[in-house]
Design a protein around this motif. Structure first.
Motif, PDB file in Angstrom:
ATOM      1  N   VAL A  33       0.824  -1.214   0.000  1.00 36.08           N
ATOM      2  CA  VAL A  33       0.000   0.000   0.000  1.00 36.08           C
ATOM      3  C   VAL A  33       0.859   1.265   0.000  1.00 36.08           C
ATOM      4  N   SER A  34       1.863   1.316   0.877  1.00 39.54           N
ATOM      5  CA  SER A  34       2.646   2.543   0.981  1.00 39.54           C
ATOM      6  C   SER A  34       3.457   2.801  -0.281  1.00 39.54           C
ATOM      7  N   THR A  35       4.082   1.769  -0.832  1.00 41.89           N
ATOM      8  CA  THR A  35       4.875   1.960  -2.042  1.00 41.89           C
ATOM      9  C   THR A  35       3.993   2.245  -3.243  1.00 41.89           C
ATOM     10  N   LEU A 188      -4.314  -4.276  -6.375  1.00 41.66           N
ATOM     11  CA  LEU A 188      -5.630  -4.722  -5.897  1.00 41.66           C
ATOM     12  C   LEU A 188      -5.661  -6.239  -5.727  1.00 41.66           C
ATOM     13  N   ALA A 189      -5.029  -6.958  -6.655  1.00 37.30           N
ATOM     14  CA  ALA A 189      -4.978  -8.422  -6.527  1.00 37.30           C
ATOM     15  C   ALA A 189      -4.200  -8.820  -5.278  1.00 37.30           C
ATOM     16  N   ALA A 190      -3.083  -8.133  -5.023  1.00 35.12           N
ATOM     17  CA  ALA A 190      -2.288  -8.440  -3.829  1.00 35.12           C
ATOM     18  C   ALA A 190      -3.067  -8.126  -2.560  1.00 35.12           C
ATOM     19  N   LEU A 191      -3.833  -7.035  -2.560  1.00 29.63           N
ATOM     20  CA  LEU A 191      -4.610  -6.663  -1.386  1.00 29.63           C
ATOM     21  C   LEU A 191      -5.738  -7.655  -1.128  1.00 29.63           C
ATOM     22  N   ALA A 208     -15.490  -9.073   4.663  1.00 34.19           N
ATOM     23  CA  ALA A 208     -15.310  -7.747   5.254  1.00 34.19           C
ATOM     24  C   ALA A 208     -13.843  -7.350   5.270  1.00 34.19           C
ATOM     25  N   ALA A 209     -12.967  -8.302   5.592  1.00 31.98           N
ATOM     26  CA  ALA A 209     -11.531  -8.007   5.643  1.00 31.98           C
ATOM     27  C   ALA A 209     -11.004  -7.648   4.261  1.00 31.98           C
ATOM     28  N   VAL A 210     -11.433  -8.389   3.246  1.00 33.28           N
ATOM     29  CA  VAL A 210     -10.969  -8.124   1.885  1.00 33.28           C
ATOM     30  C   VAL A 210     -11.473  -6.769   1.405  1.00 33.28           C
ATOM     31  N   VAL A 211     -12.747  -6.477   1.669  1.00 31.96           N
ATOM     32  CA  VAL A 211     -13.311  -5.198   1.231  1.00 31.96           C
ATOM     33  C   VAL A 211     -12.579  -4.029   1.891  1.00 31.96           C
ATOM     34  N   ARG A 212     -12.332  -4.129   3.194  1.00 29.32           N
ATOM     35  CA  ARG A 212     -11.613  -3.059   3.896  1.00 29.32           C
ATOM     36  C   ARG A 212     -10.215  -2.881   3.320  1.00 29.32           C
ATOM     37  N   ASN A 213      -9.536  -3.998   3.089  1.00 26.73           N
ATOM     38  CA  ASN A 213      -8.171  -3.938   2.595  1.00 26.73           C
ATOM     39  C   ASN A 213      -8.109  -3.303   1.206  1.00 26.73           C
ATOM     40  N   VAL A 214      -8.977  -3.761   0.323  1.00 29.56           N
ATOM     41  CA  VAL A 214      -8.990  -3.243  -1.047  1.00 29.56           C
ATOM     42  C   VAL A 214      -9.424  -1.781  -1.061  1.00 29.56           C
ATOM     43  N   GLY A 217      -6.522   0.462   0.156  1.00 31.11           N
ATOM     44  CA  GLY A 217      -5.461   0.589  -0.837  1.00 31.11           C
ATOM     45  C   GLY A 217      -5.894   1.407  -2.037  1.00 31.11           C
ATOM     46  N   ALA A 218      -7.121   1.183  -2.498  1.00 30.45           N
ATOM     47  CA  ALA A 218      -7.626   1.938  -3.644  1.00 30.45           C
ATOM     48  C   ALA A 218      -7.743   3.419  -3.308  1.00 30.45           C
ATOM     49  N   LEU A 219      -8.202   3.726  -2.104  1.00 33.82           N
ATOM     50  CA  LEU A 219      -8.310   5.122  -1.696  1.00 33.82           C
ATOM     51  C   LEU A 219      -6.941   5.787  -1.633  1.00 33.82           C
ATOM     52  N   ALA A 220      -5.956   5.066  -1.093  1.00 34.05           N
ATOM     53  CA  ALA A 220      -4.604   5.619  -1.007  1.00 34.05           C
ATOM     54  C   ALA A 220      -4.060   5.935  -2.399  1.00 34.05           C
ATOM     55  N   MET A 221      -4.246   5.020  -3.338  1.00 39.26           N
ATOM     56  CA  MET A 221      -3.746   5.251  -4.690  1.00 39.26           C
ATOM     57  C   MET A 221      -4.497   6.389  -5.368  1.00 39.26           C
ATOM     58  N   ALA A 222      -5.802   6.458  -5.160  1.00 41.57           N
ATOM     59  CA  ALA A 222      -6.590   7.522  -5.789  1.00 41.57           C
ATOM     60  C   ALA A 222      -6.171   8.895  -5.271  1.00 41.57           C
ATOM     61  N   VAL A 223      -5.977   9.000  -3.968  1.00 40.90           N
ATOM     62  CA  VAL A 223      -5.606  10.288  -3.379  1.00 40.90           C
ATOM     63  C   VAL A 223      -4.224  10.724  -3.840  1.00 40.90           C
ATOM     64  N   THR A 224      -3.259   9.808  -3.807  1.00 32.51           N
ATOM     65  CA  THR A 224      -1.898  10.183  -4.202  1.00 32.51           C
ATOM     66  C   THR A 224      -1.822  10.476  -5.701  1.00 32.51           C
TER      67      THR A 224
END
Length: 236
Positions: A33-35, A188-191, A208-214, A217-224
């Motif tokens: 996610v961070s990278t 997204l596949a990795a998440l 629920a865990a998969v949805v939160r994780n994805v 990560g998607a939000l982080a990429m969209a914002v950056t």
């Protein structure tokens, strides 16, 4: 010891290994996610492969070193606390052995043994290894298996690095026209995978865990990406 005690010890070993594996998965997830956030953000501003590689490698190294240092400090503090607790227990066993025997019997009785059986078990455990008995029953510590700060730090470094390599390679290897799509889909596949595994290893609801994780990560990429695109458009 009884078969029940052996099973509990065996189960405890499995639990410890699962905790390590779960921590490794979460460390890899952080690396992904961070990278991904860094390289996607830079991709929003420029299509220079050199800039993307520099940003991605910098994020990988900074993140992995930070994770390793944080885990080393945390586990070192935990290990120091465990060693201090063992030293205090050893001193109490030397100075007040009868009180410690009664305390151990009371703890065993609290686990469901009768008073008579708890006293007998406490005496046998004390004769065999008093410090180990108190460490395991009273403190929940295995004196021969204290957590290693170096091992914890190294595992965190490795897990983060493995996770970070995915978005880094995904952003620099494909042609410029495909970089963003390949990176987003790979991340997204990795998440999905790490969310699924962390839920399964923790016996939690998978969806629920998969949805939160994805979603995270998607939000982080969209914002950056949006931030990078705005900076790129402004010529910063």
């Amino acid at each position: 010891m009884t078969d029940q005690t052996h099973d509990e010890a065996h189960g405890g070993g499995i639990g410890a290994r699962l905790n390590w594996l779960r921590a490794a998965v979460l460390g890899a997830n952080d690396g992904v996610v961070s990278t991904a956030g860094i390289v996607v953000g830079v991709a929003g501003a420029t299509d220079s492969r050199a800039a993307l590689l520099t940003a991605g490698l910098s994020g990988l190294l900074a993140g992995s070193m930070s994770m390793a240092a944080g885990e080393y400090v945390s586990v070192s503090t935990q290990r120091d606390s465990e060693k201090a607790a063992l030293a205090q227990e050893k001193r109490e066993l030397r100075e007040t052995p009868e009180a410690e025997l009664a305390e151990l019997a009371g703890l065993l009785e609290g686990k469901g043994l009768s008073a008579e059986l708890a006293r007998e078990a406490a005496e046998q455990l004390t004769e065999r290894d008093a410090l180990r008995a108190h460490a395991e029953v009273e403190l929940g510590i295995d004196p021969d298996d204290l957590t290693s700060p170096w091992q914890a730090g190294g595992a965190s470094f490795l897990a983060f690095t493995v996770g970070a390599l995915l978005p880094l390679l995904a952003i620099v290897l494909p042609p410029a026209s495909l970089r963003l799509y390949v990176t987003v889909l790979s991340v997204l596949a990795a998440l999905i995978l790490t969310g699924w595994w962390s839920a399964r290893s923790g016996a939690a609801p998978v969806r629920a865990a998969v949805v939160r994780n994805v979603a995270g990560g998607a939000l982080a990429m969209a914002v950056t990406y949006a931030a990078g695109a705005l900076l790129g458009a402004a010529g910063v």
